[in-house]
Each structure stands twice: as C-alpha cells, then as structure tokens.
Design a protein around this motif. Structure first.
Motif, PDB file in Angstrom:
ATOM      1  N   SER A   1       0.825  -1.197   0.000  1.00  0.00           N
ATOM      2  CA  SER A   1       0.000   0.000   0.000  1.00  0.00           C
ATOM      3  C   SER A   1       0.864   1.253   0.000  1.00  0.00           C
ATOM      4  O   SER A   1       2.070   1.200   0.308  1.00  0.00           O
ATOM      5  N   ASN A   2       0.265   2.383  -0.343  1.00  0.00           N
ATOM      6  CA  ASN A   2       0.982   3.651  -0.295  1.00  0.00           C
ATOM      7  C   ASN A   2       1.472   3.907   1.130  1.00  0.00           C
ATOM      8  O   ASN A   2       0.727   3.717   2.096  1.00  0.00           O
ATOM      9  N   GLY A   3       2.744   4.307   1.232  1.00  0.00           N
ATOM     10  CA  GLY A   3       3.292   4.596   2.549  1.00  0.00           C
ATOM     11  C   GLY A   3       3.804   3.392   3.305  1.00  0.00           C
ATOM     12  O   GLY A   3       4.236   3.512   4.458  1.00  0.00           O
ATOM     13  N   SER A   4       3.801   2.220   2.673  1.00  0.00           N
ATOM     14  CA  SER A   4       4.250   1.008   3.362  1.00  0.00           C
ATOM     15  C   SER A   4       5.770   0.919   3.465  1.00  0.00           C
ATOM     16  O   SER A   4       6.291   0.103   4.218  1.00  0.00           O
ATOM     17  N   GLY A   5       6.477   1.741   2.670  1.00  0.00           N
ATOM     18  CA  GLY A   5       7.935   1.754   2.765  1.00  0.00           C
ATOM     19  C   GLY A   5       8.654   1.162   1.577  1.00  0.00           C
ATOM     20  O   GLY A   5       9.854   0.874   1.652  1.00  0.00           O
ATOM     21  N   LYS A   6       7.962   1.011   0.450  1.00  0.00           N
ATOM     22  CA  LYS A   6       8.582   0.387  -0.726  1.00  0.00           C
ATOM     23  C   LYS A   6       9.737   1.239  -1.262  1.00  0.00           C
ATOM     24  O   LYS A   6      10.831   0.737  -1.507  1.00  0.00           O
ATOM     25  N   SER A   7       9.482   2.518  -1.455  1.00  0.00           N
ATOM     26  CA  SER A   7      10.548   3.412  -1.926  1.00  0.00           C
ATOM     27  C   SER A   7      11.648   3.526  -0.883  1.00  0.00           C
ATOM     28  O   SER A   7      12.840   3.602  -1.217  1.00  0.00           O
ATOM     29  N   THR A   8      11.248   3.526   0.373  1.00  0.00           N
ATOM     30  CA  THR A   8      12.220   3.593   1.468  1.00  0.00           C
ATOM     31  C   THR A   8      13.150   2.387   1.433  1.00  0.00           C
ATOM     32  O   THR A   8      14.353   2.510   1.696  1.00  0.00           O
TER      33      THR A   8
END
Length: 218
Positions: free
Chosen positions: A39-46
C-alpha cells in the motif's frame, strides 16, 4: 549462492514511528527480477533507499555484491553499479541539457568529456532518443523525461536496476517503449510498482511489503 543484494535483519523506523523494515531479510541473485508491492506509505521506496545506503538510522546488515556496507564510503563504492530510477524524473534530471545530464555520471567516474559524450550518445541511440541530446531537460514531456532518466543510469552500465514506479504518468506509446527496453536488458532488477501488468511482464518473483516485512506472493 552469490547474491548481488542481501539484507539481513534490517530494521528502520521513520521519525513518525512508522515501521518500514522490521528484522527484514531479503536477497537478489543475478537471475532474479523481483517486484515489490504494498500500500501507499508502506515503505517500498524507502526500501530502495535503504539498499543504497541513503538513510540514517538503519540497523542490521546490508551487503552489496558480497560486501557488507555500513558507512557512506562503503556504499558509495558500489552505488555506480546499481541503476536507481527515481519515481519522479524531475529529481533525477538537474543539468541544463539532456546530454549534460547523461554525461554527469561518467564524468564523475573519471571519464573525459569526450569519452562521456560518446557514451551518452551511444546510450541515447540505444534508447531511440538521440534526437533529444541537445534539448533542455525540464522542457521535455513526461515520457521523454522518463526515458532520459533511464539513459542516465544505463550509461553507467549497471549490474542491477532499482525501478521505483517507473511508468507513472506515461502514455501508452512510452509505456510500451519502456517495457520493451527493460525486457531487452539482461539485468536483474527490483521493481516497485502498483501496475499488475508491468510486474507480470518484467519480473519473475513478487513480494508484498506489509508492516515492515516482505511476504513472498505465490
């Protein structure tokens, strides 16, 4: 097995307390193309930023090409071998012209101006956008910016690709063009994307990131 990227017991919490990684274990071999959903904000880009050593406060072990990396000096040695495509092309393109943007990486790796320009032109030719070489980067269309951003990482001849929502905002023509280019590259990659078709086309393994943990999707 020799892994190109390996995370062992990696944890990271954002300042607001959100858990992005919780004792996370993960690896990428040279035969893998991995998709990461969530989901958005789950930390994928992080997670991609953690792999590159761009965040402070990460605990656990991150290994790049078999080497344990903890300091900025250790990460910086291996970053040129990892092609990281930003979600927003405007974060990746910062020089006045396309050719200057693509030359930036090679010049910083010790190539001469002439050598860098030759590499840049070869890469633009490979992507079918050589006609953009002298264009002003910020005036390009969204699709053109994405392809030029891709050129800035391919010119470095990376061993691994990290792609963060790479087709956001692309029209149908540039969307398919992007898929064709990545499909033709014989490179392992980690793809962060909400696009089901893109994930199925470009990857052979999929994980979901939830509450700081990765779960293999069967």
């Amino acid at each position: 097995m020799n892994y190109l990227i390996e995370l062992n017991g990696v944890s990271f919490h954002r300042p607001n307390g959100l858990i992005c990684a919780q004792q996370l274990n993960f690896s990428l071999s040279d035969q893998q193309r991995i998709a990461i959903t969530g989901s958005n904000g789950s930390g994928k880009s992080t997670l991609l930023q953690m792999i590159l050593g761009l965040l402070e406060g990460v605990t656990g072990e991150i290994k790049l090409f078999g080497n344990s990396c903890m300091s900025e000096k250790e990460f910086s040695e291996f970053r040129p071998r990892i092609g990281y495509l930003f979600q927003d092309s405007d974060d990746q393109l910062f020089c006045p012209t396309v050719i200057e943007d693509i030359c930036f990486g090679p010049i910083n790796q010790g190539y001469s101006q002439t050598e860098a320009e030759n590499l840049a032109l070869d890469t633009l030719q490979q992507l079918g956008i050589k006609h953009l070489a002298n264009q002003t980067s910020y005036r390009l269309s969204g699709g053109e910016k994405k392809l030029v951003s891709l050129a800035t990482i391919l010119v470095m001849k990376p061993d691994v690709l990290l792609l963060d929502e790479p087709t956001n905002g692309l029209d149908n023509k540039n969307y398919q063009r992007f898929i064709d280019i990545i499909s033709a590259l014989n490179l392992p990659l980690i793809l962060v994307s909400h696009d089901v078709h893109l994930r199925k086309t470009l990857t052979n393994t999929e994980y979901q990131l939830l509450d700081g943990r990765l779960t293999l999707q069967l």
